[in-house]
Design a protein around this motif. Structure first.
Motif: not given
Length: 453
Positions: A248-261
């Motif tokens: 979540v943190s390592q992809t924050a630049q692209k995804y802005g710490k947003l995920f769902s499942y």
């Protein structure tokens, strides 16, 4: 209480018992999975939708799953034993499949590592931060897995992280263990079921989809691993926690710490894991509750529970009971844990609503409220609504109210903690079929009903 008008809440579900049982074949893929590129499919590890070959996986009994689940809960509680203060306040979709959760065993996805890319099946877990896979040469031991072990020497983009680097210093906060050092950074991690992993803290290219490629992703390349119960024949772990080395943190630049499942309702259906946007639920159907932070344990996802309703009636539980314990949401805990005061009220109301059905004479493992539905094809279940901060009502899906224990026995799918001061946990059984949206940067957690099968 900030809940909605209780008269507007559904009071019961008429449930076909066959819908609570897994089928022998995989059902229709998750809703929305065909419309979004980069979907990670989520499946149940031991079901017919799983990419794992079942011949390689030792399928645990329900009793063993519940024992492991309690071990996980005990481990979480041990971290909070002296911390009872209240807490403070681009798009990619991946299909999610249920595999063995961390310490219990539930949900898995496929991701790629290295150049050229090799695909691996990993357990995903919101209660963990370090992502790791098994790597050659397995200098001490590796457990059996379906896919070939990752070969670092075959990847042109692989690199070991060096001792003394800022990246190496991040390992302890994510694993609880200080890295050992000579020249390369060596990580260690241990889990609540006795599983362990040790190896090189490394970087390589992580591929989630053709349009989601992350160079220099930090992960554990494990060469000494013991986790057959934790992972079965999966290849490693995907950490969805808050720590700086989580995905979540390592992809924050692209995804802005947003995920769902969205977790599937049975082992024979599928869900999804997505980064950057919600996927299966419409924006208008989402209800949000504040996502909180505890400065003592900032790696967990905290929410506020304010009450419980059964059949549209608010139970007489003081809100102070929920404030005393606090609550986290956890993808790796199977059965939600409530304060004994709250659970007793829920159990009493549920038993009264189910009084026309034959109750079993004895409990089943963690479950103390079970019914023998021999001769029944369908039953009428009382609705259970969990009231959360911000006026959000989580109307538990019918698949999350009962747990199928044996051929004809079904049990109330909640359990009590030992004490009202123990941390409450919203487990994955009560999250089924909801799209759970983690807007970490925005400080809110969303629930959208009926997002997957």
């Amino acid at each position: 209480m900030a809940a909605k008008n209780l008269s507007q809440l559904l009071t019961y579900h008429v449930v076909s018992l066959s819908s609570l049982m897994p089928a022998s074949v995989c059902s229709t893929p998750a809703q929305g999975s065909k419309s979004l590129s980069g979907l990670l499919e989520v499946t149940h590890k031991y079901g017919p939708c799983s990419p794992l070959k079942q011949g390689n996986a030792k399928i645990p009994s329900l009793r063993q799953i519940l024992i492991d689940d309690q071990t996980r809960v005990n481990s979480i509680h041990s971290k909070f034993s002296n911390q009872q203060s209240p807490v403070a306040g681009s798009k990619l979709k991946l299909p999610a499949n249920s595999g063995i959760s961390l310490g219990t065993g539930e949900f898995i996805v496929r991701i790629g590592f290295g150049t050229p890319k090799k695909d691996f099946t990993v357990v995903f877990d919101t209660g963990s931060d370090l992502t790791w896979i098994q790597c050659l040469p397995c200098t001490i031991q590796c457990f059996l897995q379906q896919d070939p072990y990752f070969n670092p020497s075959a990847s042109s983009t692989y690199s070991n992280i060096q001792c003394g680097s800022a990246a190496c210093s991040q390992v302890k906060s994510a694993t609880g263990y200080s890295p050992s050092c000579t020249t390369d950074c060596i990580y260690q991690a241990a889990y609540n079921d006795g599983s362990t992993t040790e190896g090189y803290f490394s970087t390589d290219t992580l591929t989630l989809s053709s349009s989601a490629i992350f160079p220099n992703f930090k992960f554990g390349c494990g060469e000494n691993n013991q986790a057959p119960l934790l992972l079965g024949s999966a290849d490693g772990l995907l950490g969805l926690g808050r720590d700086p080395i989580s995905i979540v943190s390592q992809t924050a630049q692209k995804y802005g710490k947003l995920f769902s499942y969205c977790l599937p309702s049975t082992t024979s259906s599928t869900g999804f894991l997505t980064f950057g946007s919600q996927a299966g639920a419409s924006s208008s159907s989402l209800q949000y509750t504040p996502l909180l932070i505890n400065s003592d344990r900032p790696d967990y996802y905290y929410i506020t529970m304010t009450g419980i309703s059964v059949e549209g009636q608010l139970l007489s539980i003081p809100e102070s009971v929920f404030r005393t314990s606090g609550t986290i949401i956890d993808s790796g805990t199977v059965i939600s844990r409530l304060a004994p005061t709250a659970y007793s009220a829920l159990r009493l109301a549920f038993r009264l609503a189910m009084s026309k059905y034959p109750a079993t004479a004895s409990p089943y493992s963690l479950y103390d409220t079970c019914y023998d539905f021999s001769g029944y094809t369908s039953v009428q279940l009382p609705s259970i609504v969990l009231h959360l901060g911000g006026g959000t009502d989580l109307n538990v899906d019918e698949s999350g109210i009962l747990y199928h224990a044996t051929s004809s026995v079904y049990c109330l799918a909640f359990s009590a903690n030992d004490a009202d001061t123990d941390l409450g946990i919203l487990g994955n059984n009560q999250q089924k079929r909801f799209e759970v949206v983690y807007n970490v940067a925005g400080g809110k957690l969303g629930f959208g009903a009926g997002a997957c099968s």
